[in-house]
Write an enzyme that holds these catalytic residues in place. Structure first.
Site, PDB file in Angstrom:
ATOM      1  N   LYS A 107     -12.933  65.381  40.424  1.00 16.60           N
ATOM      2  CA  LYS A 107     -11.637  65.964  40.831  1.00 16.60           C
ATOM      3  C   LYS A 107     -10.648  65.546  39.746  1.00 16.60           C
ATOM      4  O   LYS A 107     -10.128  64.435  39.756  1.00 16.60           O
ATOM      5  CB  LYS A 107     -11.232  65.375  42.188  1.00 16.60           C
ATOM      6  CG  LYS A 107     -10.384  66.263  43.063  1.00 16.60           C
ATOM      7  CD  LYS A 107      -9.080  66.718  42.439  1.00 16.60           C
ATOM      8  CE  LYS A 107      -8.033  65.640  42.424  1.00 16.60           C
ATOM      9  NZ  LYS A 107      -6.850  65.964  41.582  1.00 16.60           N
ATOM     10  N   CYS A 149      -2.337  52.932  30.918  1.00 14.92           N
ATOM     11  CA  CYS A 149      -2.317  51.768  31.822  1.00 14.92           C
ATOM     12  C   CYS A 149      -2.371  50.491  31.006  1.00 14.92           C
ATOM     13  O   CYS A 149      -2.004  49.434  31.477  1.00 14.92           O
ATOM     14  CB  CYS A 149      -3.499  51.859  32.777  1.00 14.92           C
ATOM     15  SG  CYS A 149      -5.025  52.143  31.912  1.00 14.92           S
ATOM     16  N   GLU A 151       5.487  50.110  35.947  1.00 15.47           N
ATOM     17  CA  GLU A 151       4.945  50.665  34.697  1.00 15.47           C
ATOM     18  C   GLU A 151       5.946  51.637  34.083  1.00 15.47           C
ATOM     19  O   GLU A 151       6.352  52.591  34.748  1.00 15.47           O
ATOM     20  CB  GLU A 151       3.684  51.474  35.003  1.00 15.47           C
ATOM     21  CG  GLU A 151       2.453  50.684  35.255  1.00 15.47           C
ATOM     22  CD  GLU A 151       1.256  51.607  35.452  1.00 15.47           C
ATOM     23  OE1 GLU A 151       1.229  52.332  36.458  1.00 15.47           O
ATOM     24  OE2 GLU A 151       0.366  51.603  34.595  1.00 15.47           O
TER      25      GLU A 151
HETATM   26  P1  NAD Z   1      -2.284  59.290  40.475  1.00 15.00           P
HETATM   27  O1  NAD Z   1      -2.771  58.109  41.241  1.00 15.00           O
HETATM   28  O2  NAD Z   1      -1.086  59.986  40.955  1.00 15.00           O
HETATM   29  O3  NAD Z   1      -3.435  60.397  40.413  1.00 15.00           O
HETATM   30  C1  NAD Z   1      -4.724  60.116  39.951  1.00 15.00           C
HETATM   31  C2  NAD Z   1      -5.684  61.126  40.548  1.00 15.00           C
HETATM   32  O4  NAD Z   1      -5.719  60.973  41.964  1.00 15.00           O
HETATM   33  C3  NAD Z   1      -5.314  62.582  40.298  1.00 15.00           C
HETATM   34  O5  NAD Z   1      -6.496  63.325  40.120  1.00 15.00           O
HETATM   35  C4  NAD Z   1      -4.616  62.975  41.579  1.00 15.00           C
HETATM   36  O6  NAD Z   1      -4.670  64.357  41.828  1.00 15.00           O
HETATM   37  C5  NAD Z   1      -5.452  62.216  42.587  1.00 15.00           C
HETATM   38  N1  NAD Z   1      -4.758  61.933  43.852  1.00 15.00           N
HETATM   39  C6  NAD Z   1      -3.429  61.821  44.083  1.00 15.00           C
HETATM   40  N2  NAD Z   1      -3.205  61.556  45.389  1.00 15.00           N
HETATM   41  C7  NAD Z   1      -4.414  61.489  45.987  1.00 15.00           C
HETATM   42  C8  NAD Z   1      -4.856  61.214  47.320  1.00 15.00           C
HETATM   43  N3  NAD Z   1      -4.005  60.971  48.306  1.00 15.00           N
HETATM   44  N4  NAD Z   1      -6.172  61.213  47.549  1.00 15.00           N
HETATM   45  C9  NAD Z   1      -7.059  61.449  46.578  1.00 15.00           C
HETATM   46  N5  NAD Z   1      -6.716  61.709  45.308  1.00 15.00           N
HETATM   47  C10 NAD Z   1      -5.408  61.713  44.997  1.00 15.00           C
HETATM   48  O7  NAD Z   1      -2.156  58.777  38.977  1.00 15.00           O
HETATM   49  P2  NAD Z   1      -1.644  59.609  37.700  1.00 15.00           P
HETATM   50  O8  NAD Z   1      -0.177  59.760  37.832  1.00 15.00           O
HETATM   51  O9  NAD Z   1      -2.510  60.804  37.476  1.00 15.00           O
HETATM   52  O10 NAD Z   1      -1.998  58.571  36.523  1.00 15.00           O
HETATM   53  C11 NAD Z   1      -1.171  57.520  36.172  1.00 15.00           C
HETATM   54  C12 NAD Z   1      -1.662  56.223  36.788  1.00 15.00           C
HETATM   55  O11 NAD Z   1      -3.016  55.993  36.443  1.00 15.00           O
HETATM   56  C13 NAD Z   1      -0.914  55.008  36.266  1.00 15.00           C
HETATM   57  O12 NAD Z   1      -0.599  54.142  37.319  1.00 15.00           O
HETATM   58  C14 NAD Z   1      -1.911  54.353  35.329  1.00 15.00           C
HETATM   59  O13 NAD Z   1      -1.721  52.983  35.125  1.00 15.00           O
HETATM   60  C15 NAD Z   1      -3.205  54.664  35.974  1.00 15.00           C
HETATM   61  N6  NAD Z   1      -4.302  54.595  35.013  1.00 15.00           N
HETATM   62  C16 NAD Z   1      -5.170  53.538  35.087  1.00 15.00           C
HETATM   63  C17 NAD Z   1      -6.192  53.429  34.184  1.00 15.00           C
HETATM   64  C18 NAD Z   1      -7.156  52.266  34.243  1.00 15.00           C
HETATM   65  O14 NAD Z   1      -8.203  52.387  33.670  1.00 15.00           O
HETATM   66  N7  NAD Z   1      -6.844  51.171  34.910  1.00 15.00           N
HETATM   67  C19 NAD Z   1      -6.351  54.395  33.192  1.00 15.00           C
HETATM   68  C20 NAD Z   1      -5.451  55.467  33.142  1.00 15.00           C
HETATM   69  C21 NAD Z   1      -4.437  55.557  34.075  1.00 15.00           C
END
Ligand code: NAD
Length: 478
Positions: free
Chosen positions: A175, A285, A382
């Site tokens: 997804k 991140c 962040e």
């Molecule tokens: P997000 O959590 O909003 O979304 C991530 C994914 O989850 C997307 O595909 C989104 O559609 C899905 N999603 C959102 N709500 C959901 C729900 N209720 N149930 C299931 N899926 C859901 O994050 P983002 O804004 O896409 O990315 C930024 C974040 O990701 C930052 O906090 C960053 O630090 C983190 N990140 C972490 C890493 C790591 O390896 N630790 C790497 C990259 C990004």
């Protein structure tokens, strides 16, 4: 834009969504609509699980070498098309060409690394100390895995999961983030050509993330959920995973400290911060979020770093010469603008940037803030953008305590001229990864991941494969 990039990919076929609905994917550099993509539903999610379920027995039964060779072919084909992948990353995410090609290379390496690791999954044979029975221990594919990825690395956050999952013998439903689903869909022809059978990988773009992922986690056929994204959403998925005791791998948010000790090489540290802060225009991140410079080095360090930041050219990521592309969406840009205003209003000094340009396009310029006060919001949350927030410190013990004073624990950076100091500090930092005299820690061969609210489990390295495996032990009378 090829036609298939606006469909779902289920059981080896391109399909429209069950309800016929679509959603827009924007180009963040000019806010135009790049294309529309089928909006997957719960029914589509169930079709993905059906496909993954029927493909699982034969994929799991393939020899590790065969699965490894499929991944190795995927790597070769991917590398031939890497320029196209990088271009698509820039189009839907906004990042500059150099960042996109950097991501695309990193992403491809997960096919190569896990092609190699597929054949290194070994068990062991032992003897029970009391009964004398033979203990046979082996790793088996865990089953169907649901992979949920963010928008900041549209290719790499997918391949970092797909590589080990396929190597282990799992079948998957991906997804992708709704801001950036196209890159993931563009991997499909590569994987098909490499020999990934129908149903082994299914891709489900959807605006109803909560509903489709929730429905899959409520289905007992799913055995693994691997998520990269915010801590907030990660927590929700952990709750959902608990009901069916689904194995979780969580790569969540970060709040990385970047420590420059009094004995550091100022030029090397400033260059390291350019990487730790500006790679992916700060939308990482792993991005340095709290920068702590020893008070004796404050002036030369801030000057050296600001001079490097001032050379960066902001603009459309597809144009040659652009160093800093567009942010992914208006929300991200506005949040960064808010952090800067808040810090300045509380007393931070703007050394560079700090002014939000008018659109079109979601841009924010490279910004350096010095003398950032402790109560600035950007030190707690962040930033996720091209803003460097600098503070000073005077004592080694004090800085370890300040660096650890966060709910996150993904990565920390330390610059020092004394390796024993560097290791001493590193070992006391409560972070899953440390960049010691380096501004970059990500490497396919290394275990990427955090502690505390930054996640559970590791991606990359030999550890990444274990997330998609279950250990089975057979107690045998010889
Ligand atoms: P997000 O959590 O909003 O979304 C991530 C994914 O989850 C997307 O595909 C989104 O559609 C899905 N999603 C959102 N709500 C959901 C729900 N209720 N149930 C299931 N899926 C859901 O994050 P983002 O804004 O896409 O990315 C930024 C974040 O990701 C930052 O906090 C960053 O630090 C983190 N990140 C972490 C890493 C790591 O390896 N630790 C790497 C990259 C990004």
């Amino acid at each position: 834009m090829p036609d298939f990039l606006n469909k779902l990919y289920i059981g080896g076929e391109w399909r429209d969504g069950d309800n016929g609905k679509v959603f827009d994917v924007l180009n963040p550099a000019d806010e135009t609509v790049l294309t529309t993509v089928a909006d997957g539903t719960v029914e589509d999610a169930m079709a993905c699980l059906d496909a993954a379920e029927s493909a699982f027995p034969s994929w799991a039964a393939r020899s590790p070498r065969e699965r490894g060779e499929v991944l190795r072919r995927a790597f070769d084909i991917y590398m031939e098309r890497i320029e196209d992948i990088a271009r698509l990353i820039t189009l839907e995410n906004g990042k500059a060409g150099a960042d996109a090609i950097g991501e695309a290379k990193y992403a491809g390496e997960f096919f190569r690394w896990y092609a190699e690791e597929a054949v290194r999954s070994v068990g062991y044979l032992g003897m029970a100390p009391s009964s004398g029975a033979r203990l046979m221990v082996q790793q088996k594919p865990a089953g169907i895995a649901v992979l949920v990825t963010p928008w900041n690395y549209p290719a790499a956050m997918g391949t970092r999961k797909i590589g080990p999952a396929l190597a282990a013998g799992c079948t998957v439903v991906v997804k992708p983030a709704s801001e950036t689903p196209l890159t993931m869909l563009a991997l499909v022809p590569i994987l098909e050509e490499a020999g990934v059978p129908p149903g082994v990988i299914n891709i489900l773009p959807s605006r109803s993330s909560g509903a489709v992922v929730g429905a899959m986690l409520a289905d007992r056929r799913v055995r693994v959920v691997s998520f990269t994204g915010s801590t907030e959403v990660g927590r929700k998925l952990l709750h959902a995973a608990a009901d069916n005791v689904v194995k979780p791998a969580m790569e969540l948010g970060g709040n990385a400290p970047f420590i420059v000790c009094h004995d550091a090489d100022v030029e090397a540290a400033a260059e390291g911060l350019m990487v730790a802060k500006m790679r992916n225009l700060g939308e990482a991140c792993t991005a340095a979020n709290r920068i702590y410079v020893h008070e004796n080095l404050e002036e030369p360090f801030v000057d050296a770093f600001t001079a490097k930041m001032a050379k960066l050219k902001m603009g459309d990521g597809l144009k040659t010469g652009t160093d800093v592309g567009a942010l992914v969406n208006a929300e991200t840009r506005d949040k960064i603008d808010h952090f800067v205003r808040d810090a300045v209003q509380k007393g931070a000094k703007v050394k560079l940037g700090g002014i939000r340009p008018n659109g079109p396009g979601f841009f924010y310029p490279p910004t350096v803030l010095a003398e950032v006060p402790d109560n600035a919001e950007c030190l707690r949350d962040e930033i996720f953008g091209p803003v460097a927030a600098i503070q000073t410190f005077s004592d080694e013990n004090e800085i370890i305590e300040r660096a650890n004073d966060t709910e996150y624990g993904l990565v920390a950076y330390v610059y020092t001229g004394d390796m024993s100091r560097g290791l001493r500090i590193s070992e006391q930092l409560e972070f899953g990864m440390i960049g010691l005299n380096r501004g970059l820690v990500s490497d396919p061969a290394a275990p990427f991941g955090g502690v505390k609210q930054s996640g559970l489990g590791r991606e990359g390295g030999k550890e990444g494969l274990l997330e998609f495996q279950e250990t089975q032990y057979i107690s045998a009378e010889w």
